[in-house]
Structure formats: C-alpha cells, structure tokens
Scaffold this motif. Structure first.
Motif, PDB file in Angstrom:
ATOM      1  N   PRO A 273       0.831  -1.212   0.000  1.00 20.27           N
ATOM      2  CA  PRO A 273       0.000   0.000   0.000  1.00 20.27           C
ATOM      3  C   PRO A 273       0.869   1.267   0.000  1.00 20.27           C
ATOM      4  CG  PRO A 273      -0.078  -1.087   2.144  1.00 20.27           C
ATOM      5  CD  PRO A 273       0.706  -1.982   1.242  1.00 20.27           C
ATOM      6  N   THR A 274       0.364   2.320  -0.620  1.00 24.64           N
ATOM      7  CA  THR A 274       1.151   3.557  -0.726  1.00 24.64           C
ATOM      8  C   THR A 274       1.079   4.416   0.524  1.00 24.64           C
ATOM      9  OG1 THR A 274      -0.722   4.645  -1.777  1.00 24.64           O
ATOM     10  CG2 THR A 274       0.964   3.698  -3.234  1.00 24.64           C
ATOM     11  N   ASP A 275       0.068   4.176   1.382  1.00 27.99           N
ATOM     12  CA  ASP A 275      -0.090   5.049   2.544  1.00 27.99           C
ATOM     13  C   ASP A 275      -0.279   4.311   3.863  1.00 27.99           C
ATOM     14  OD1 ASP A 275      -2.531   4.016   1.936  1.00 27.99           O
ATOM     15  OD2 ASP A 275      -3.611   5.915   1.983  1.00 27.99           O
ATOM     16  N   GLU A 276       0.133   3.040   3.906  1.00 31.09           N
ATOM     17  CA  GLU A 276       0.047   2.267   5.146  1.00 31.09           C
ATOM     18  C   GLU A 276       1.300   1.422   5.296  1.00 31.09           C
ATOM     19  OE1 GLU A 276      -3.456  -0.068   6.110  1.00 31.09           O
ATOM     20  OE2 GLU A 276      -4.623   1.180   4.748  1.00 31.09           O
ATOM     21  N   CYS A 277       1.704   1.197   6.533  1.00 32.64           N
ATOM     22  CA  CYS A 277       2.886   0.372   6.811  1.00 32.64           C
ATOM     23  C   CYS A 277       2.547  -1.107   6.669  1.00 32.64           C
ATOM     24  CB  CYS A 277       3.377   0.629   8.232  1.00 32.64           C
ATOM     25  SG  CYS A 277       3.822   2.338   8.545  1.00 32.64           S
ATOM     26  N   ARG A 278       3.564  -1.893   6.363  1.00 34.60           N
ATOM     27  CA  ARG A 278       3.444  -3.353   6.305  1.00 34.60           C
ATOM     28  C   ARG A 278       4.813  -3.961   6.612  1.00 34.60           C
ATOM     29  NH1 ARG A 278      -1.127  -2.054   5.998  1.00 34.60           N
ATOM     30  NH2 ARG A 278      -2.754  -2.819   4.632  1.00 34.60           N
ATOM     31  N   TYR A 279       4.779  -5.239   6.989  1.00 32.60           N
ATOM     32  CA  TYR A 279       5.999  -6.050   7.004  1.00 32.60           C
ATOM     33  C   TYR A 279       5.845  -6.977   5.811  1.00 32.60           C
ATOM     34  CZ  TYR A 279       6.094  -4.879  12.014  1.00 32.60           C
ATOM     35  OH  TYR A 279       6.091  -4.238  13.222  1.00 32.60           O
ATOM     36  N   ALA A 280       6.956  -7.350   5.207  1.00 29.53           N
ATOM     37  CA  ALA A 280       6.872  -8.281   4.089  1.00 29.53           C
ATOM     38  C   ALA A 280       8.148  -9.106   4.026  1.00 29.53           C
ATOM     39  CB  ALA A 280       6.676  -7.522   2.782  1.00 29.53           C
ATOM     40  N   VAL A 281       8.024 -10.308   3.468  1.00 29.55           N
ATOM     41  CA  VAL A 281       9.207 -11.103   3.150  1.00 29.55           C
ATOM     42  C   VAL A 281       9.137 -11.441   1.669  1.00 29.55           C
ATOM     43  CG1 VAL A 281       9.660 -12.069   5.439  1.00 29.55           C
ATOM     44  CG2 VAL A 281       8.114 -13.252   3.921  1.00 29.55           C
TER      45      VAL A 281
ATOM     46  N   PRO B 253       5.827   3.881   4.528  1.00 25.64           N
ATOM     47  CA  PRO B 253       5.835   5.038   3.624  1.00 25.64           C
ATOM     48  C   PRO B 253       5.657   6.360   4.366  1.00 25.64           C
ATOM     49  CG  PRO B 253       3.834   3.740   3.313  1.00 25.64           C
ATOM     50  CD  PRO B 253       4.701   2.989   4.276  1.00 25.64           C
ATOM     51  N   ASP B 254       6.301   7.392   3.842  1.00 22.92           N
ATOM     52  CA  ASP B 254       6.217   8.729   4.445  1.00 22.92           C
ATOM     53  C   ASP B 254       4.778   9.206   4.584  1.00 22.92           C
ATOM     54  OD1 ASP B 254       8.973   9.045   4.745  1.00 22.92           O
ATOM     55  OD2 ASP B 254       9.201   9.780   2.695  1.00 22.92           O
ATOM     56  N   THR B 255       3.901   8.726   3.695  1.00 25.88           N
ATOM     57  CA  THR B 255       2.511   9.185   3.688  1.00 25.88           C
ATOM     58  C   THR B 255       1.627   8.479   4.718  1.00 25.88           C
ATOM     59  OG1 THR B 255       2.104   7.602   1.920  1.00 25.88           O
ATOM     60  CG2 THR B 255       2.533   9.887   1.262  1.00 25.88           C
ATOM     61  N   SER B 256       2.158   7.472   5.428  1.00 25.71           N
ATOM     62  CA  SER B 256       1.320   6.773   6.416  1.00 25.71           C
ATOM     63  C   SER B 256       1.208   7.598   7.703  1.00 25.71           C
ATOM     64  CB  SER B 256       1.854   5.370   6.701  1.00 25.71           C
ATOM     65  OG  SER B 256       3.183   5.425   7.119  1.00 25.71           O
ATOM     66  N   ARG B 257       0.182   7.297   8.478  1.00 26.92           N
ATOM     67  CA  ARG B 257      -0.068   8.035   9.726  1.00 26.92           C
ATOM     68  C   ARG B 257       1.055   7.778  10.732  1.00 26.92           C
ATOM     69  NH1 ARG B 257      -4.341   4.797   9.906  1.00 26.92           N
ATOM     70  NH2 ARG B 257      -4.140   4.509  12.139  1.00 26.92           N
ATOM     71  N   VAL B 258       1.332   8.768  11.558  1.00 26.61           N
ATOM     72  CA  VAL B 258       2.395   8.660  12.557  1.00 26.61           C
ATOM     73  C   VAL B 258       2.131   7.488  13.502  1.00 26.61           C
ATOM     74  CG1 VAL B 258       3.501   9.808  14.516  1.00 26.61           C
ATOM     75  CG2 VAL B 258       3.016  11.089  12.443  1.00 26.61           C
ATOM     76  N   ARG B 259       0.897   7.341  13.948  1.00 27.45           N
ATOM     77  CA  ARG B 259       0.549   6.237  14.852  1.00 27.45           C
ATOM     78  C   ARG B 259       0.843   4.890  14.187  1.00 27.45           C
ATOM     79  NH1 ARG B 259      -2.103   4.008  18.962  1.00 27.45           N
ATOM     80  NH2 ARG B 259      -3.607   2.352  18.576  1.00 27.45           N
ATOM     81  N   ASN B 260       0.485   4.764  12.915  1.00 28.35           N
ATOM     82  CA  ASN B 260       0.732   3.541  12.155  1.00 28.35           C
ATOM     83  C   ASN B 260       2.235   3.241  12.130  1.00 28.35           C
ATOM     84  OD1 ASN B 260       0.697   2.309   8.917  1.00 28.35           O
ATOM     85  ND2 ASN B 260      -0.781   1.518  10.386  1.00 28.35           N
ATOM     86  N   LYS B 261       3.050   4.242  11.847  1.00 31.49           N
ATOM     87  CA  LYS B 261       4.511   4.067  11.803  1.00 31.49           C
ATOM     88  C   LYS B 261       5.051   3.647  13.165  1.00 31.49           C
ATOM     89  CE  LYS B 261       5.221   7.726   8.457  1.00 31.49           C
ATOM     90  NZ  LYS B 261       5.972   8.930   8.140  1.00 31.49           N
ATOM     91  N   MET B 262       4.534   4.257  14.224  1.00 31.26           N
ATOM     92  CA  MET B 262       5.023   3.944  15.573  1.00 31.26           C
ATOM     93  C   MET B 262       4.699   2.505  15.971  1.00 31.26           C
ATOM     94  SD  MET B 262       4.237   7.529  17.537  1.00 31.26           S
ATOM     95  CE  MET B 262       4.524   6.845  19.153  1.00 31.26           C
TER      96      MET B 262
END
Length: 139
Positions: free
Chosen positions: A61-69, A92-101
């Motif tokens: 996704p362009t605006d949400e964090c994920r883990y991937a292998v 991604p830089d465009t994801s919410r701060v809470r999501n990144k944390m």
C-alpha cells in the motif's frame, strides 16, 4: 506472548506461511499487516512462486505500513543460482504517525518469530526497495 512495547501478538499463520516459503518455496512473498483491534500481526497476502519482484512491490500500500518477506532468486557472478530471504519493513512517508510507531515498536519481536531471514530492508519510499537495491544487497 504479546510484545510489551506495542502489545502485538503474532498469529500462528504468520510463522506457518513463512516456514512454507522458506522450506517448500510455496510462496514468493508474504505481506503481513498489524490488526490493531485484534492486537496481532496477520498474513494479509501471499504471492505465488511465479510472482515478479515488481508485482510484489506494487502490491504494497502507498499510505500504510506493512511487514513483508520476499524470496529473491539471483545468479552469483560465477553463474551459480542462489536465493536470499528479505525482510522488508515498509513504512511510507505518507502513512499516519501512529501507524509508523506501532510497526516500528513491533518490528524486532516480529522479525525474531521468522527464523531464516537473511537480509533486512527498511523503506519509506519505493526507490529504497527497487530491484537494483535488492540485487546489490543480495550478492
């Protein structure tokens, strides 16, 4: 079993799918998502063994964090086929701060659950996980 820092548990399916990728090569990639309401990491998507690296990166996704292998196949300079399992922390830089944390605080524990990761990449932008980056880190 929840991570003390973030309270995120790791769903058993995450470990099972990773084991299948690692030992049976059932998948080319696995994308993991944190389900905040359930307070756990789950499998969001898997890529079949014929999946290209480009198709994999396009699926993030362009605006949400994920883990991937991603199980990356390549040839050594001597022409020997090899593979490396990459762990990608996509934030991604465009994801919410809470999501990144939440993703940042859960990453190390989650990664420890996946035994067999060879290379880790941290990415905030598609250029940081481009094919050229993967190729240079693999060899």
């Amino acid at each position: 079993m929840a991570n003390a820092a973030s309270g995120m548990a790791v769903h058993d399916e995450c470990k099972l799918k990773f084991l299948e990728l690692k030992t049976k090569r059932t998948y080319r990639s696995i994308v993991f998502k944190i389900e905040e309401k359930q307070k756990q990491v789950i499998v969001e998507a898997t890529g079949d063994p014929t999946q290209t690296y480009e198709a994999f990166t396009d699926s993030l996704p362009t605006d949400e964090c994920r883990y991937a292998v991603f199980d990356f196949d390549f040839l050594t300079p001597e022409g020997v086929p090899k593979s490396r399992i990459f762990f990608i922390a996509w934030s991604p830089d465009t994801s919410r701060v809470r999501n990144k944390m939440i993703y940042a605080s859960s990453k190390d524990r989650f990664k420890r659950e996946l035994d067999g990761i060879q290379i880790e990449l941290q990415a905030t932008d598609p250029s940081e996980i481009g094919l050229d980056v993967i190729k240079s880190r693999a060899s």
